[in-house]
Write an enzyme that holds these catalytic residues in place. Sequence first.
Site, PDB file in Angstrom:
ATOM      1  N   ARG A  86      -1.646 -13.164  -6.834  1.00  0.00           N
ATOM      2  CA  ARG A  86      -2.243 -14.080  -6.039  1.00  0.00           C
ATOM      3  C   ARG A  86      -1.558 -15.380  -5.937  1.00  0.00           C
ATOM      4  NH1 ARG A  86      -8.692 -14.153  -6.377  1.00  0.00           N
ATOM      5  NH2 ARG A  86      -8.062 -15.539  -8.146  1.00  0.00           N
ATOM      6  N   LYS A 188      -5.445 -19.676  -2.712  1.00  0.00           N
ATOM      7  CA  LYS A 188      -6.287 -20.643  -3.741  1.00  0.00           C
ATOM      8  C   LYS A 188      -5.631 -21.931  -3.469  1.00  0.00           C
ATOM      9  CE  LYS A 188      -9.599 -19.189  -7.266  1.00  0.00           C
ATOM     10  NZ  LYS A 188     -10.572 -18.882  -6.466  1.00  0.00           N
ATOM     11  N   GLU A 224     -17.881 -16.234   3.487  1.00  0.00           N
ATOM     12  CA  GLU A 224     -17.864 -16.138   2.084  1.00  0.00           C
ATOM     13  C   GLU A 224     -18.764 -17.720   1.763  1.00  0.00           C
ATOM     14  OE1 GLU A 224     -14.657 -16.714  -0.648  1.00  0.00           O
ATOM     15  OE2 GLU A 224     -13.430 -17.191   1.125  1.00  0.00           O
TER      16      GLU A 224
HETATM   17  C1  PLP Z   1     -11.601 -17.930  -6.666  1.00  0.00           C
HETATM   18  C2  PLP Z   1     -12.711 -17.428  -5.344  1.00  0.00           C
HETATM   19  C3  PLP Z   1     -13.302 -16.482  -5.130  1.00  0.00           C
HETATM   20  C4  PLP Z   1     -13.466 -15.299  -6.292  1.00  0.00           C
HETATM   21  O1  PLP Z   1     -12.098 -14.797  -6.620  1.00  0.00           O
HETATM   22  P1  PLP Z   1     -12.115 -14.178  -8.060  1.00  0.00           P
HETATM   23  O2  PLP Z   1     -10.642 -13.773  -8.298  1.00  0.00           O
HETATM   24  O3  PLP Z   1     -13.103 -13.209  -7.965  1.00  0.00           O
HETATM   25  O4  PLP Z   1     -12.485 -15.261  -9.184  1.00  0.00           O
HETATM   26  C5  PLP Z   1     -13.987 -16.134  -3.977  1.00  0.00           C
HETATM   27  N1  PLP Z   1     -13.851 -17.210  -2.868  1.00  0.00           N
HETATM   28  C6  PLP Z   1     -13.098 -18.270  -2.988  1.00  0.00           C
HETATM   29  C7  PLP Z   1     -13.101 -19.285  -1.931  1.00  0.00           C
HETATM   30  C8  PLP Z   1     -12.354 -18.644  -4.146  1.00  0.00           C
HETATM   31  O5  PLP Z   1     -11.944 -19.879  -4.273  1.00  0.00           O
END
Ligand code: PLP
Length: 345
Positions: A86, A188, A224
Amino acid sequence: MDSEFIDFIDWDNLGFDVVETRSMYYATCHKNEEWKEGNIIPYGTIELSPAAGVLNYGQGVFEGTKAFRTMKDRVILFRPELNATRIGSSTRRLCIPEIGKDFFLNAIEQTLIDNIDYTPPKGKGSLYIRPIVWGTGPALGVKPVDEYTFIVFVSPVGSYFKDNKKRLNLVVTEDYHRAAPMGIGNAKAIGNYSASLLPLTKAKESGFDDVIFLNASNENMIDEISSANLFVLKGNILKTPHLGGSILPGVTRDSVIKIADKIMNLKVQETDVTIEELLDADEIFCTGTAVVVTSVGNVSFQGEDHMIGIAGERSIAEQLKKILLGIQQEEIEDPFGWITPVSAH
Ligand SMILES: *Cc1c(COP(=O)(O)O)cnc(C)c1O
């Protein structure tokens, strides 16, 4: 046993705040070059040019994963290769020299090993690992800068939401979007989180725990919450919004999908999820490295409360969480090959 742990931390009362540890990993890279091995240096402040790309134009991405002390009296990482993949795509999207898998995994392992005694005792929490990379060279015009800094720091953490037992009270916002489908919502990227701060602050002022964002290109669909993915259960069908560009592809999301499908025999669908389906759900829960699996008890939409389904031990969310934590703490067998042991201590 005691000597394995740092003695000035109150292991029974960990929250989700920064606890400074011994050291951090530090590496730099020039544009058009490859990342070369960095160093473990004492944890502390760093110096930046006020013209740094990250400070002016938000050129930065991060990761989050956890190390656990387990039943087998060792420390493990949970699916770190997915974080590696990622951050590779996040860095590509923000024109940061691509962070490769081996470089990334080596950096988090070195940081973890040097701070291993900050990993909480089994059952009391985990060691949160935060890899982060920024454009640190100067820029006045908008462009990818010439120099980049990658750091990995760690912090012992307990639960993310203050009252661990409580079910979440969420509000659907029709005033703000988190990310757009062809923007950077699936990276991210640090900028996504600044977009969520105002809606999140307003929601908390009104007594909610977090915000449900709608899809920017179709406001009938949910995306989300600010830092976790959403799941909606109806009967034995478990739906979660598909990865349409504005959603972060969570490691926990992927793990819960596989546990629900392979172990719990639920019908899992990655698809569009409408507000109607959200409000009509038997259960709603959110997933993320920080929040693990957390049940939702109420959703507020257009000023109206919608109390959601069953609580407690019998809930699907609770069962999924139990299996996930069981695998992470090596209490139940890991049928997926998700565990990477790091040390025998
Ligand atoms: C980090 C994050 C997640 C969750 O990702 P994981 O890999 O399960 O920790 C979901 N949504 C957003 C916006 C995030 O920044």
